[in-house]
Write an enzyme that holds these catalytic residues in place. Structure first.
Site, PDB file in Angstrom:
ATOM      1  N   GLU A   1      48.433  58.059 -12.432  1.00 33.26           N
ATOM      2  CA  GLU A   1      47.441  57.343 -13.241  1.00 33.26           C
ATOM      3  C   GLU A   1      47.278  57.987 -14.622  1.00 33.26           C
ATOM      4  OE1 GLU A   1      44.302  57.319 -10.147  1.00 33.26           O
ATOM      5  OE2 GLU A   1      44.552  55.140 -10.150  1.00 33.26           O
TER       6      GLU A   1
ATOM      7  N   TYR B   1      18.367  57.427 -17.796  1.00 34.63           N
ATOM      8  CA  TYR B   1      19.497  58.369 -17.787  1.00 34.63           C
ATOM      9  C   TYR B   1      20.831  57.641 -17.680  1.00 34.63           C
ATOM     10  CZ  TYR B   1      16.232  62.087 -17.987  1.00 34.63           C
ATOM     11  OH  TYR B   1      15.249  62.918 -18.433  1.00 34.63           O
TER      12      TYR B   1
END
Ligand SMILES: [Zn+2]
Length: 219
Positions: A80, A126
């Protein structure tokens, strides 16, 4: 006489990859030999090797690549690698990238009916601060280089993307920042799955605009 041993930046990055890899694996954020971690160097980049378990990495065997994708040293890199390279090329300020098949993020990546421009709602401040808007990238079979091009189309505007029926790719200024953002994404994906039948209240446009202004967010 005292010998002073100064570790090079590359040696430190290799050790950081091993430490964060072990932490990610031990907490069940990745399984088997899935997931990969990379760090940008002054003269190329480091990437976890193919078929390596993130819980048992050897710093000396981590793959070192140049910017053409050629292996400079270490074991053969993750298959990948091209996901990471596309992201680095578009995000010149990215110092590290984490790609996992973490359960809750991967579960969301398999859901139908997602908003492809922003596939997890702004449930917490967040999440908005660490991830922002998360585009969904269409499904491609493993190894299909077209996935790299698809990531390239979103990477300039987004520090993180979610690959359909696969998992997240998250960049950060440092490895620590990329790992923490990946964890925030995984926790928010869990909240999203817990709340999906509950019509959750999300942050509104005004609250998101305030976060962008106060914390100087790029998203
Ligand atoms: Zn993957």
């Amino acid at each position: 006489m005292t010998t002073i041993y100064i570790r090079s930046a590359e040696t430190r990055f290799r050790e950081e990859i091993v430490e964060f890899g072990r932490s990610i694996f031990e907490r069940g954020l990745t399984a088997g030999s899935s997931g990969n971690i990379s760090v940008r160097l002054a003269d190329g980049w480091l990437l976890t090797p193919t078929n390596a378990c993130l819980g048992r990495l050897d710093p000396a065997r981590i793959s070192k690549l140049d910017w053409s994708g050629k292996l400079v040293s270490g074991d053969p890199p993750s298959k990948e690698a091209f996901l990471h390279r596309s992201m680095y090329e578009e995000r010149t300020g990215a110092g590290a990238i984490v790609h996992l098949h973490s359960t809750h993020s991967a579960a969301v990546s398999c859901m139908s009916g997602l908003n492809e421009a922003d596939c997890i709602p702004p449930l917490t401040a967040y999440y908005v601060m660490k991830i922002g808007r998360l585009p969904l990238i269409s499904y491609y079979r493993p190894g299909d280089q077209a996935l790299g091009e698809a990531i390239r189309g979103h990477a300039r505007k987004h520090s993180a993307v979610l690959l359909a029926n696969h998992g997240p790719v998250v960049s950060g200024a440092s490895l620590e920042a990329a790992v923490y953002a990946t964890e925030e994404l995984e926790e928010t994906a869990k909240l999203f799955l817990l709340l999906r039948a509950a019509n959750p209240r999300t942050l509104n446009d005004e609250q998101i605009a305030e976060l962008k202004s106060v914390f100087k967010l790029e998203v």
